[in-house]
Design an enzyme around this catalytic site. Structure first.
Site, PDB file in Angstrom:
ATOM      1  CE  LYS A 248       9.310 -13.984 -16.868  1.00 30.39           C
ATOM      2  NZ  LYS A 248       8.240 -14.865 -16.866  1.00 30.39           N
TER       3      LYS A 248
ATOM      4  CB  CYS B 167      -0.872  -0.016   1.247  1.00 27.84           C
ATOM      5  SG  CYS B 167      -1.877  -1.499   1.342  1.00 27.84           S
TER       6      CYS B 167
ATOM      7  CE  LYS C 123       2.495  -7.970 -15.280  1.00 27.42           C
ATOM      8  NZ  LYS C 123       3.588  -8.962 -15.176  1.00 27.42           N
TER       9      LYS C 123
ATOM     10  CG  ASN D 221       2.653  -0.901   3.006  1.00 24.58           C
ATOM     11  OD1 ASN D 221       2.017  -1.827   2.507  1.00 24.58           O
ATOM     12  ND2 ASN D 221       3.816  -0.500   2.537  1.00 24.58           N
ATOM     13  N   GLY D 222       1.093  -3.375   4.929  1.00 21.71           N
ATOM     14  CA  GLY D 222       1.586  -4.636   5.479  1.00 21.71           C
ATOM     15  C   GLY D 222       0.447  -5.465   6.058  1.00 21.71           C
TER      16      GLY D 222
ATOM     17  NE  ARG E 119       5.125   0.629  -3.334  1.00 23.06           N
ATOM     18  CZ  ARG E 119       6.261   0.092  -3.794  1.00 23.06           C
ATOM     19  NH1 ARG E 119       7.025   0.789  -4.596  1.00 23.06           N
ATOM     20  NH2 ARG E 119       6.615  -1.130  -3.486  1.00 23.06           N
TER      21      ARG E 119
ATOM     22  CD  GLU F 195       7.960 -18.109 -15.594  1.00 25.76           C
ATOM     23  OE1 GLU F 195       7.109 -18.596 -16.370  1.00 25.76           O
ATOM     24  OE2 GLU F 195       8.051 -16.894 -15.377  1.00 25.76           O
TER      25      GLU F 195
ATOM     26  CD  GLU G 124       7.934 -12.812 -20.710  1.00 19.67           C
ATOM     27  OE1 GLU G 124       6.898 -12.310 -21.149  1.00 19.67           O
ATOM     28  OE2 GLU G 124       7.971 -13.395 -19.613  1.00 19.67           O
TER      29      GLU G 124
ATOM     30  CD1 TRP H   9      -2.023  -5.733  -3.023  1.00 21.20           C
ATOM     31  CD2 TRP H   9      -2.176  -4.529  -4.885  1.00 21.20           C
ATOM     32  NE1 TRP H   9      -1.994  -6.599  -4.071  1.00 21.20           N
ATOM     33  CE2 TRP H   9      -2.081  -5.898  -5.223  1.00 21.20           C
ATOM     34  CE3 TRP H   9      -2.284  -3.595  -5.891  1.00 21.20           C
ATOM     35  CZ2 TRP H   9      -2.092  -6.339  -6.542  1.00 21.20           C
ATOM     36  CZ3 TRP H   9      -2.292  -4.043  -7.198  1.00 21.20           C
ATOM     37  CH2 TRP H   9      -2.194  -5.387  -7.510  1.00 21.20           C
TER      38      TRP H   9
ATOM     39  CG  HIS I 287      11.881 -39.480 -27.630  1.00 22.62           C
ATOM     40  ND1 HIS I 287      11.805 -40.798 -28.003  1.00 22.62           N
ATOM     41  CD2 HIS I 287      12.068 -39.491 -26.291  1.00 22.62           C
ATOM     42  CE1 HIS I 287      11.904 -41.567 -26.943  1.00 22.62           C
ATOM     43  NE2 HIS I 287      12.064 -40.816 -25.885  1.00 22.62           N
TER      44      HIS I 287
HETATM   45  C1  AGP Z   1       4.793 -13.883 -18.377  1.00 24.21           C
HETATM   46  O1  AGP Z   1       6.043 -13.283 -18.119  1.00 24.21           O
HETATM   47  C2  AGP Z   1       4.031 -13.127 -19.437  1.00 24.21           C
HETATM   48  N1  AGP Z   1       3.881 -11.773 -19.065  1.00 24.21           N
HETATM   49  C3  AGP Z   1       2.723 -13.815 -19.830  1.00 24.21           C
HETATM   50  O2  AGP Z   1       3.022 -15.111 -20.274  1.00 24.21           O
HETATM   51  C4  AGP Z   1       1.668 -13.941 -18.721  1.00 24.21           C
HETATM   52  O3  AGP Z   1       2.098 -14.853 -17.748  1.00 24.21           O
HETATM   53  C5  AGP Z   1       0.366 -14.471 -19.332  1.00 24.21           C
HETATM   54  O4  AGP Z   1      -0.088 -13.523 -20.268  1.00 24.21           O
HETATM   55  C6  AGP Z   1      -0.740 -14.738 -18.295  1.00 24.21           C
HETATM   56  O5  AGP Z   1      -1.090 -13.528 -17.664  1.00 24.21           O
HETATM   57  P1  AGP Z   1      -2.083 -13.596 -16.398  1.00 24.21           P
HETATM   58  O6  AGP Z   1      -1.362 -14.305 -15.305  1.00 24.21           O
HETATM   59  O7  AGP Z   1      -2.375 -12.165 -16.079  1.00 24.21           O
HETATM   60  O8  AGP Z   1      -3.310 -14.358 -16.817  1.00 24.21           O
END
Ligand code: AGP
Length: 612
Positions: free
Chosen positions: A489, A2, A607, A100-101, A27, A485, A492, A74, A508
């Site tokens: 990272k 927060c 995002k 906050n917390g 934030r 994952e 992307e 938040w 395979h």
């Molecule tokens: C992950 O780094 C990406 N930004 C993307 O794959 C993301 O995880 C995916 O779009 C799912 O988003 P969400 O968790 O908001 O559903």
């Protein structure tokens, strides 16, 4: 996470508080509020939504008040409703608090004030504090707060005001939530982060852990919580721009968020253990319903799917129920067969991903019980589900997920433990034991983030491999979703092609990809498949590839199978994924930095993917 701001001085402070809150909105917030020392008592206004919604309702609040404080919330406890927005007032209207917390012992605190006849008006942990102050006030708000402080457990920073002492704000903090004082001429500020007052003053004093602060117009006094003894703090100059300060001094939001992971994990666990017992509310299903469940399906996209793939292993192992995980955009077009004994877990940090939302709605239409796992209260997915379990990672601004991933894996671990406990697949002793090991993870992640040797290793690897045009990631069992994952990272944010494969699948086909010098990243932490991983790495090295292995500290046998080893602290194999992903996040980050790319805003990505 927060946002907090307080002001005491000679100037009317309503606008100072409101604009300070606007500078803290980055934030993340879902509601906001302020309280000022008005002519006739404490004037409060609160609103759900951004600060401009608060401005719209603050018209009646004193325009002449010269002391006051504000908060952007938040939500962690209690839904996104005005009644849960800070600040909170005592029943007699003489005291106000905001925080906050988290109070981890909030259940006890709320019970204590209720037993004393106070009526709680919110679902929050913070509100209990204002009733405790009303109970114990002896004419000195600072000493009253200092006496109460030892009864508060968790990690928090709060501000408190008393109408009988209108010339001061008292603040106190325990553990991570920061507090910083802004020193002005005939006025002083106290805030969670410097952007709140940076336009007014750059002269700051940092509040240390377990300290109490008394802020008046002409003075700021620091006291040790333990014994009230005076503390001295030098006044420093904050040279950050608001943009830089918004990143908490980090060079990017992504790096800040990688470093916020200990807090995100701790907050996601927080008060879900009460005296060692797991309390996971929010399923929207009774324990009997959960005992009836005969299948679990996990859906998500991208990073959310990867945390679900970790959850799949854990829920099968500890929950004792058949579990599968699938990418939402594919699963929604299968002709899935469901009944009320199917539990669907829909994971989405934003809670707005179109494919995940669509998959959920299909599952509901076909009779499944749907529980959302999300980071945003009030999001579309939260509203559409039968039950909601929240991660508490705070707002994640970097497009590439980091802290929301480890918070999701934490929550999947809690879900697996809860199902195991309710279905009798895990003993209470096992749940308590594993829960204790889980609560050690924030410190172990912090240890990794502070590890200078690891940082230097990662710098060397980034220097060496940043111009390679392909990385192959290999893992088995719980190591595989971490590879997926890590590979996501890197691709992307650096745009370098990567692939993540089950190590057993290599022969395979994928092994054909390996040429001299191909970098291969392997997750080879201690587990029942470690030896298999070791032999896979031999096959990789025999073809001239360079192996970078993430391994468990102390197991040096990996060094015979890998050119570079990134050690992570030892923990139970099922909890290792949260640690193993950290070096992979940092490797991707460092490689991208060397390519001069914008880690916070990678090309082509958003995002939140609200389109299909
Ligand atoms: C992950 O780094 C990406 N930004 C993307 O794959 C993301 O995880 C995916 O779009 C799912 O988003 P969400 O968790 O908001 O559903």
């Amino acid at each position: 996470m927060c946002g907090i701001i307080g002001y005491v001085g000679a100037r009317p402070c309503k606008e100072l508080v409101l604009s300070g809150l606007e500078h803290l909105e980055y934030r993340g917030y879902d509601s906001s509020g302020l309280v000022l020392v008005g002519e006739h008592g404490l004037d409060r206004a609160r609103a759900v939504g951004p600060v401009k919604a608060l401005r719209a309702v603050a018209g009646g609040v004193s325009e002449t008040a010269t002391a006051g404080m504000g908060h952007t919330r938040w939500a962690t406890h209690g839904g996104v409703e005005e009644r849960n927005a800070h600040p909170f007032l005592s029943e007699d209207g003489r005291f106000a608090v905001l925080m906050n917390g988290i109070f981890e012992n909030y259940i006890d605190l709320r019970a204590q004030v209720t037993a004393k006849g106070h009526t709680l008006t919110s679902d929050t942990d913070t509100e209990a504090l204002v009733h405790m102050i009303e109970e114990e006030y002896d004419g000195d708000i600072a000493e009253t707060c200092r006496r109460i402080f030892p009864r508060l457990e968790g990690h928090f920073a709060f501000l408190a005001m008393a109408i009988d002492e209108p010339d001061r704000i008292v603040a106190a903090r325990l553990a991570w939530p920061p507090l910083v004082v802004g020193r002005g001429e005939g006025e002083n500020y106290i805030a969670s982060f410097t952007p709140a007052f940076l336009e007014q003053t750059r002269m700051i004093q940092i509040v240390d852990e377990s300290e109490l602060v008394i802020v008046t117009a002409d003075n700021v006094e620091f006291r040790a919580i333990a014994d009230g003894s005076p503390r001295e703090h030098e006044i420093e100059r904050a040279d950050d721009s608001i943009e830089v300060a918004a990143k908490g001094g980090y060079e990017s939001f992504m790096l800040k968020e990688i470093h916020e992971q200990p807090t995100a994990i701790a907050d996601t666990i927080a008060e879900r253990f009460h005296h060692g017992e797991l309390h996971l509310d929010g399923f929207g299903l009774s324990d009997d319903d959960l005992r009836e469940i005969n299948r679990v399906l996990i859906v998500g996209c991208g990073t959310a799917l990867h945390s679900g793939l970790v959850g799949r292993y854990l829920i099968e192992e500890w929950g004792g129920v058949a579990t599968e995980a699938d990418v939402a955009s594919e699963w929604r077009y299968r002709n899935g067969v469901f009944d009320p004994k199917t539990l669907v877990l829909a994971i989405s940090q934003s809670g707005e991903t179109a494919d995940t939302l669509a998959a959920m709605q299909i599952a509901k239409e076909r009779g499944a019980r749907v529980v959302a796992v999300t980071n945003i209260m009030g999001s579309a997915i939260a509203r559409a589900a039968d039950g909601v379990l929240y991660t508490r990672a705070g707002l994640e601004i970097g497009v590439a997920a980091s802290k929301t991933f480890t918070a999701q894996v934490t929550l999947m671990t809690l879900i697996a433990l809860h199902l195991g406990a309710v279905r009798g697949h895990l003993s209470p002793e096992d749940v308590a034991l594993i829960g204790g090991e889980l609560r050690e993870l924030p410190d172990l992640v912090q240890q990794l983030l502070d590890d200078k040797e690891l940082d230097a290793q990662l710098d060397m690897l980034a220097d060496r491999f940043c111009h390679d045009r392909f990385f192959l990631y290999l893992g088995r069992h719980l190591g595989l979703p971490i590879c997926q994952e890590g590979a996501l990272k890197l691709k992307e944010i650096s745009y370098i092609p990567t692939d993540a494969y089950a190590a057993g699948e290599m022969k395979h086909g994928p092994i054909a990809l390996l040429g001299e010098d191909t970098p291969v990243v392997a997750v080879a932490t201690d587990s029942h498949v470690f030896e298999k991983m070791a032999s896979n790495l031999e096959e990789v090295r025999a073809r001239g590839a360079h192996v970078i292995a993430v391994a468990t500290a102390g197991n040096t046998s990996i060094e015979a199978h890998a050119e570079h080893v990134l050690y992570v602290p030892r923990t139970r194999p099922e909890l290792q994924p949260i640690l193993a992903v950290i070096p992979l996040q940092l490797l991707a980050y460092k490689i991208t930095g060397r390519l001069g790319l914008d880690v916070d805003r990678p090309r082509n990505l958003a995002k939140t993917v609200t389109v299909e």
